[in-house]
Design a protein around this motif. Structure first.
Motif, PDB file in Angstrom:
ATOM      1  N   VAL A  83       0.845  -1.197   0.000  1.00  0.00           N
ATOM      2  CA  VAL A  83       0.000   0.000   0.000  1.00  0.00           C
ATOM      3  C   VAL A  83       0.880   1.246   0.000  1.00  0.00           C
ATOM      4  O   VAL A  83       0.671   2.186  -0.785  1.00  0.00           O
ATOM      5  N   PHE A  84       1.885   1.261   0.866  1.00  0.00           N
ATOM      6  CA  PHE A  84       2.778   2.420   0.942  1.00  0.00           C
ATOM      7  C   PHE A  84       3.598   2.563  -0.340  1.00  0.00           C
ATOM      8  O   PHE A  84       3.844   3.691  -0.801  1.00  0.00           O
ATOM      9  N   ASP A  85       4.046   1.434  -0.901  1.00  0.00           N
ATOM     10  CA  ASP A  85       4.807   1.502  -2.149  1.00  0.00           C
ATOM     11  C   ASP A  85       3.964   2.102  -3.272  1.00  0.00           C
ATOM     12  O   ASP A  85       4.462   2.875  -4.099  1.00  0.00           O
ATOM     13  N   ASN A  86       2.685   1.726  -3.302  1.00  0.00           N
ATOM     14  CA  ASN A  86       1.794   2.285  -4.322  1.00  0.00           C
ATOM     15  C   ASN A  86       1.614   3.790  -4.130  1.00  0.00           C
ATOM     16  O   ASN A  86       1.460   4.541  -5.102  1.00  0.00           O
ATOM     17  N   GLN A  87       1.632   4.225  -2.871  1.00  0.00           N
ATOM     18  CA  GLN A  87       1.505   5.647  -2.585  1.00  0.00           C
ATOM     19  C   GLN A  87       2.782   6.407  -2.947  1.00  0.00           C
ATOM     20  O   GLN A  87       2.735   7.593  -3.262  1.00  0.00           O
ATOM     21  N   GLY A  88       3.919   5.703  -2.867  1.00  0.00           N
ATOM     22  CA  GLY A  88       5.186   6.310  -3.241  1.00  0.00           C
ATOM     23  C   GLY A  88       5.680   7.377  -2.291  1.00  0.00           C
ATOM     24  O   GLY A  88       6.432   8.271  -2.694  1.00  0.00           O
ATOM     25  N   ASN A  89       5.283   7.297  -1.025  1.00  0.00           N
ATOM     26  CA  ASN A  89       5.680   8.334  -0.071  1.00  0.00           C
ATOM     27  C   ASN A  89       6.823   7.910   0.846  1.00  0.00           C
ATOM     28  O   ASN A  89       7.199   8.652   1.764  1.00  0.00           O
ATOM     29  N   GLY A  90       7.369   6.716   0.618  1.00  0.00           N
ATOM     30  CA  GLY A  90       8.499   6.262   1.411  1.00  0.00           C
ATOM     31  C   GLY A  90       8.152   5.714   2.776  1.00  0.00           C
ATOM     32  O   GLY A  90       9.057   5.382   3.553  1.00  0.00           O
ATOM     33  N   ASP A  91       6.847   5.597   3.116  1.00  0.00           N
ATOM     34  CA  ASP A  91       6.463   5.048   4.411  1.00  0.00           C
ATOM     35  C   ASP A  91       6.835   3.576   4.507  1.00  0.00           C
ATOM     36  O   ASP A  91       6.922   2.871   3.489  1.00  0.00           O
ATOM     37  N   ARG A  92       6.993   3.110   5.728  1.00  0.00           N
ATOM     38  CA  ARG A  92       7.414   1.734   5.957  1.00  0.00           C
ATOM     39  C   ARG A  92       6.421   0.996   6.833  1.00  0.00           C
ATOM     40  O   ARG A  92       5.897   1.542   7.808  1.00  0.00           O
ATOM     41  N   ALA A  93       6.178  -0.254   6.485  1.00  0.00           N
ATOM     42  CA  ALA A  93       5.449  -1.193   7.336  1.00  0.00           C
ATOM     43  C   ALA A  93       6.467  -2.212   7.829  1.00  0.00           C
ATOM     44  O   ALA A  93       7.157  -2.834   7.023  1.00  0.00           O
ATOM     45  N   VAL A  94       6.569  -2.375   9.155  1.00  0.00           N
ATOM     46  CA  VAL A  94       7.628  -3.195   9.732  1.00  0.00           C
ATOM     47  C   VAL A  94       7.026  -4.295  10.600  1.00  0.00           C
ATOM     48  O   VAL A  94       6.114  -4.050  11.395  1.00  0.00           O
ATOM     49  N   HIS A  95       7.553  -5.483  10.426  1.00  0.00           N
ATOM     50  CA  HIS A  95       7.075  -6.651  11.173  1.00  0.00           C
ATOM     51  C   HIS A  95       7.785  -6.756  12.512  1.00  0.00           C
ATOM     52  O   HIS A  95       9.016  -6.718  12.584  1.00  0.00           O
ATOM     53  N   GLU A  96       7.009  -6.839  13.585  1.00  0.00           N
ATOM     54  CA  GLU A  96       7.519  -7.048  14.944  1.00  0.00           C
ATOM     55  C   GLU A  96       8.494  -5.950  15.388  1.00  0.00           C
ATOM     56  O   GLU A  96       9.450  -6.220  16.127  1.00  0.00           O
TER      57      GLU A  96
END
Length: 383
Positions: A83-96
């Motif tokens: 989702v963040f990659d599609n937005q292209g804003n550099g946000d990160r989703a991190v596991h644990e």
């Protein structure tokens, strides 16, 4: 054909020589000697500062996905990252992210009643640099998270409907990777604490320790979901998702909406258990990470994905190489030297192939300059 045969007879001999040479060096490599110990846990230091929390920027956290583990958290992380990659804003989703640290701090708080540990929990949450974190370790501290960030965070409650399967998978994971399962796994390698029934005053410590592993995780499954349900009213925006429904269009659309997007991610199914029966116990965690998290769909469509995944996991493994045992650092130095040697040889091969098609590293444009998105790098050392 421009490329011709990628490997001629000379290349085949070279590969055989490299393998034989590496094996000869392996026979003489230094070996770590297992360290003796009594299996006692590493306890977090009590050197916290009782002064006010640091004046740090407000946490970047916007989406908090909480489950038990072994319930699709890795797959959900991949979906949120897309989702963040599609937005292209550099946000990160991190596991644990910081889950082990938060579990440890919560246990220390309950065991000592020292408010300094609560201060550390607050500071950890305020320091979160990621837009989305997914995993376990957050259920017990949800009231603190809500107090600090409730107005900006969407709480996603992830639950695996098949309770028995989830408990069995959690128990297997504790045996394969016991490091973060102190009070659960009966292993000297378990050193980071995880909340238990005696931390909530529901039984004595000895009663807990006498429980079978599956009973411990049965309690953990029920308690985690009870804590999340109890805290939902503290967050203005919540979403409940069953693991078995992660692939549904409506669920993926809702997850995208939670991250402020209208473009739903693809369905992912990663972090499956692989057959580890013939893998030495000390290597199971590495093998499970490497093979269990492979995204087969991406492997089929992205020629570079497999290389990135293996290198990422290798670097992660070497960066977390245990150094307590005598000789361990010598073994790590040897492995790093061999890794460098191997990659250097492969770089030479890549250069040769590039020359065959009329391109050099000096003239090759970076992906961003060609208009292509920069690939997501996967595992990070600070994740």
């Amino acid at each position: 054909m421009i490329m011709g045969r990628l490997r001629d007879e000379r290349d085949g001999y070279r590969l055989e020589w490299e393998a034989a040479s590496a094996e000869l060096r392996r026979l003489t490599r230094p070996r770590a000697t297992p360290a003796s110990g009594n299996g006692s846990p590493r306890r977090a230091g009590n050197g916290h500062d009782r002064s006010a929390l640091k004046n740090t920027p407000r946490s970047a956290l916007r989406v908090l996905c909480v489950g038990t583990g072994r319930d699709g958290t890795t797959s959900l992380t991949r979906m949120m990252q897309e989702v963040f990659d599609n937005q292209g804003n550099g946000d990160r989703a991190v596991h644990e992210w910081a889950s082990g640290e938060l579990n440890e701090l919560f246990c220390q708080l309950k065991e000592t009643n020292d408010s300094g540990f609560e201060d550390q929990i607050r500071q950890t949450i305020l320091d979160c640099p990621h837009a989305c974190v997914v995993g376990n370790g957050y259920a017990a501290v949800l009231p603190i998270i809500a107090e600090l960030l409730g107005d900006q965070v969407t709480l996603v409650h992830l639950r695996r409907r098949d309770r028995a399967a989830c408990i069995a998978s959690l128990a297997e994971n504790a045996e394969v990777a016991p490091e973060n399962h102190f009070y659960y796994a009966n292993s000297p390698a378990a050193h980071r604490k995880r909340p238990t029934a005696f931390h909530f005053g529901e039984m004595s410590k000895q009663q807990w320790l006498d429980l079978p592993l599956t009973d411990k995780f049965g309690w953990y499954y029920d308690k985690t979901h009870a804590l999340v349900e109890k805290s939902k009213g503290l967050f203005p925006n919540t979403l409940s998702v069953d693991t078995e429904d992660l692939a549904l269009d409506s669920v993926r659309a809702a997850l995208a909406h939670a991250a402020g997007s209208s473009e739903a991610p693809r369905a992912f199914h990663v972090n499956r258990f692989v057959d580890l029966r013939h893998v030495p116990a000390e290597r199971r965690s590495f093998v499970q990470r490497l093979l269990g998290q492979l995204d087969v769909q991406k492997l089929a469509h992205d020629d570079l994905y497999g290389v990135r995944q293996v290198l990422n996991e290798l670097i992660y493994h070497l960066a977390h190489f245990p150094d307590e045992a005598p000789g361990a650092l010598d073994e790590l130095r040897w492995t790093l030297s061999e890794t460098y040697r191997l990659l250097d040889h492969r770089i030479s091969d890549v250069r040769e192939l590039m020359e065959r098609v009329g391109v050099t590293p000096e003239t090759a444009a970076p992906p961003t300059e060609r208009g292509a998105p920069r690939p997501h790098d996967g595992v990070r050392l600070n994740s």
